[in-house]
Design a protein around this motif. Structure first.
Motif, PDB file in Angstrom:
ATOM      1  N   ALA A 136      43.293  39.242  28.648  1.00 16.97           N
ATOM      2  CA  ALA A 136      41.943  39.748  28.910  1.00 16.97           C
ATOM      3  C   ALA A 136      41.676  39.806  30.410  1.00 16.97           C
ATOM      4  CB  ALA A 136      40.911  38.857  28.225  1.00 16.97           C
ATOM      5  N   GLY A 137      42.134  38.789  31.126  1.00 18.91           N
ATOM      6  CA  GLY A 137      41.957  38.790  32.574  1.00 18.91           C
ATOM      7  C   GLY A 137      42.709  39.932  33.231  1.00 18.91           C
ATOM      8  N   ALA A 138      43.931  40.198  32.766  1.00 14.28           N
ATOM      9  CA  ALA A 138      44.716  41.299  33.328  1.00 14.28           C
ATOM     10  C   ALA A 138      44.044  42.643  33.045  1.00 14.28           C
ATOM     11  CB  ALA A 138      46.127  41.275  32.745  1.00 14.28           C
ATOM     12  N   GLY A 143      40.645  47.214  35.094  1.00 18.64           N
ATOM     13  CA  GLY A 143      39.356  47.903  35.092  1.00 18.64           C
ATOM     14  C   GLY A 143      38.690  47.902  36.459  1.00 18.64           C
ATOM     15  N   LEU A 144      38.716  46.759  37.141  1.00 20.45           N
ATOM     16  CA  LEU A 144      38.138  46.693  38.493  1.00 20.45           C
ATOM     17  C   LEU A 144      38.895  47.582  39.465  1.00 20.45           C
ATOM     18  CD1 LEU A 144      37.421  42.851  38.843  1.00 20.45           C
ATOM     19  CD2 LEU A 144      35.762  44.682  38.464  1.00 20.45           C
ATOM     20  N   ARG A 213      43.772  38.825  42.176  1.00 25.37           N
ATOM     21  CA  ARG A 213      44.613  37.618  42.275  1.00 25.37           C
ATOM     22  C   ARG A 213      44.121  36.539  41.316  1.00 25.37           C
ATOM     23  NH1 ARG A 213      44.532  38.209  48.699  1.00 25.37           N
ATOM     24  NH2 ARG A 213      46.387  39.521  48.937  1.00 25.37           N
ATOM     25  N   ASP A 214      42.808  36.416  41.192  1.00 26.39           N
ATOM     26  CA  ASP A 214      42.237  35.409  40.298  1.00 26.39           C
ATOM     27  C   ASP A 214      42.491  35.765  38.837  1.00 26.39           C
ATOM     28  OD1 ASP A 214      40.691  33.123  39.583  1.00 26.39           O
ATOM     29  OD2 ASP A 214      38.958  34.414  39.260  1.00 26.39           O
ATOM     30  N   VAL A 233      34.676  38.765  41.161  1.00 30.43           N
ATOM     31  CA  VAL A 233      34.427  39.741  40.097  1.00 30.43           C
ATOM     32  C   VAL A 233      33.052  40.374  40.280  1.00 30.43           C
ATOM     33  CG1 VAL A 233      34.145  40.064  37.615  1.00 30.43           C
ATOM     34  CG2 VAL A 233      35.978  38.586  38.481  1.00 30.43           C
ATOM     35  N   ALA A 234      32.040  39.542  40.506  1.00 34.01           N
ATOM     36  CA  ALA A 234      30.694  40.072  40.748  1.00 34.01           C
ATOM     37  C   ALA A 234      30.671  40.910  42.020  1.00 34.01           C
ATOM     38  CB  ALA A 234      29.689  38.923  40.844  1.00 34.01           C
TER      39      ALA A 234
END
Length: 259
Positions: A136-138, A143-144, A213-214, A233-234
């Motif tokens: 999910a993080g990947a 998406g970002l 990276r996070d 992210v924000a």
């Protein structure tokens, strides 16, 4: 299907055919980040405090974001080319949605970018980079990355419509290479002088790079950083959405007006 969606798909198809008819440029664009990964990873990595595989894992997200920021140059050059070769004027005389024309170019660029990241990711895996976070993080990181590319392409289209020649667009676009250099894409910013560190950390490239990276699990969020990097992210969402909200309407408005 609405007229705007139909026009947008038609314009996206035109842009994709444009890329297909210039395979040399597409290959060069895709190979450049790979060459930079090999050069920075093996040459600069030996001179930094995080040598070898650790630095290459740090570098791959930065190169992904630098590639996304390249949408500024690509959007600028393609828009300037259409403007100064009479294509834009021809489209203005046709019953084509102005917004769909700009969106079609930006969406086609996203498709090309998504395909172009594959060689870089495969090379990253070959030199030791790994996705160490969750799936999910990947997915969120991808998406970002695409959101930033869309924002940079919108900004590039506006600048391309404003330039007075293709040569000017090429020169201005080349200067956008400074954006990743003045960020944490290639090196950590904690060793920079105070004013330069603040400038680098308020660069949208730094926020998105830190978020990748996070989310990939490659490096933790640095402590004591500026707000966009401390909340990556924000910060990435705020930067990208703000750029889209600013440049997309301006690009559509400029496109709709005859010179």
């Amino acid at each position: 299907m609405s007229a705007m969606a139909y026009d947008g798909l038609a314009m996206a198809g035109r842009q994709l055919r444009r890329v297909r008819n210039s395979p040399g440029l597409a290959v060069l664009t895709q190979l450049m980040p790979v060459n930079m990964l090999l050069f920075f990873g093996y040459v600069f990595g030996s001179a930094l405090a995080m040598p070898g595989r650790e630095y290459r894992s740090f570098l791959v997200p930065g190169l992904l974001v630098a590639t996304a920021a390249g949408g500024l140059m690509t959007g600028m050059f393609q828009a300037a080319q259409d403007t100064h070769r009479g294509v834009t004027d021809r489209f203005r005389t046709m019953p084509v949605s102005r917004a769909a024309t700009v969106l079609g170019q930006a969406v086609a660029d996203l498709v090309v970018t998504a395909a172009g990241t594959v060689p870089l990711l495969l090379t990253g895996l070959a030199v030791g980079w790994r996705i160490e976070g969750s799936a999910a993080g990947a997915a969120g990181a991808v998406g970002l990355l695409l959101l930033l590319r869309f924002a940079c392409t919108c900004a590039g289209i506006l600048l391309g419509l404003l330039t007075r020649s293709e040569e000017a667009a090429g020169q201005l676009g080349a200067s956008s290479f400074v954006l990743p250099l003045l960020s944490n894409a290639y090196i950590p910013t904690d060793g920079l002088p105070g004013w330069l560190r603040a400038l680098a950390e308020w660069n949208p490239v730094s926020a998105v790079t830190t978020a990748l990276r996070d989310l990939f699990g490659n490096a933790p969020v640095p402590e004591g950083a500026a707000w966009p990097v401390a909340h990556p992210v924000a910060g990435s969402l705020v930067w990208s959405l703000a750029l889209i909200a600013l440049f997309l309407p301006l690009a559509v408005s400029r496109y709709a007006r005859a010179e």
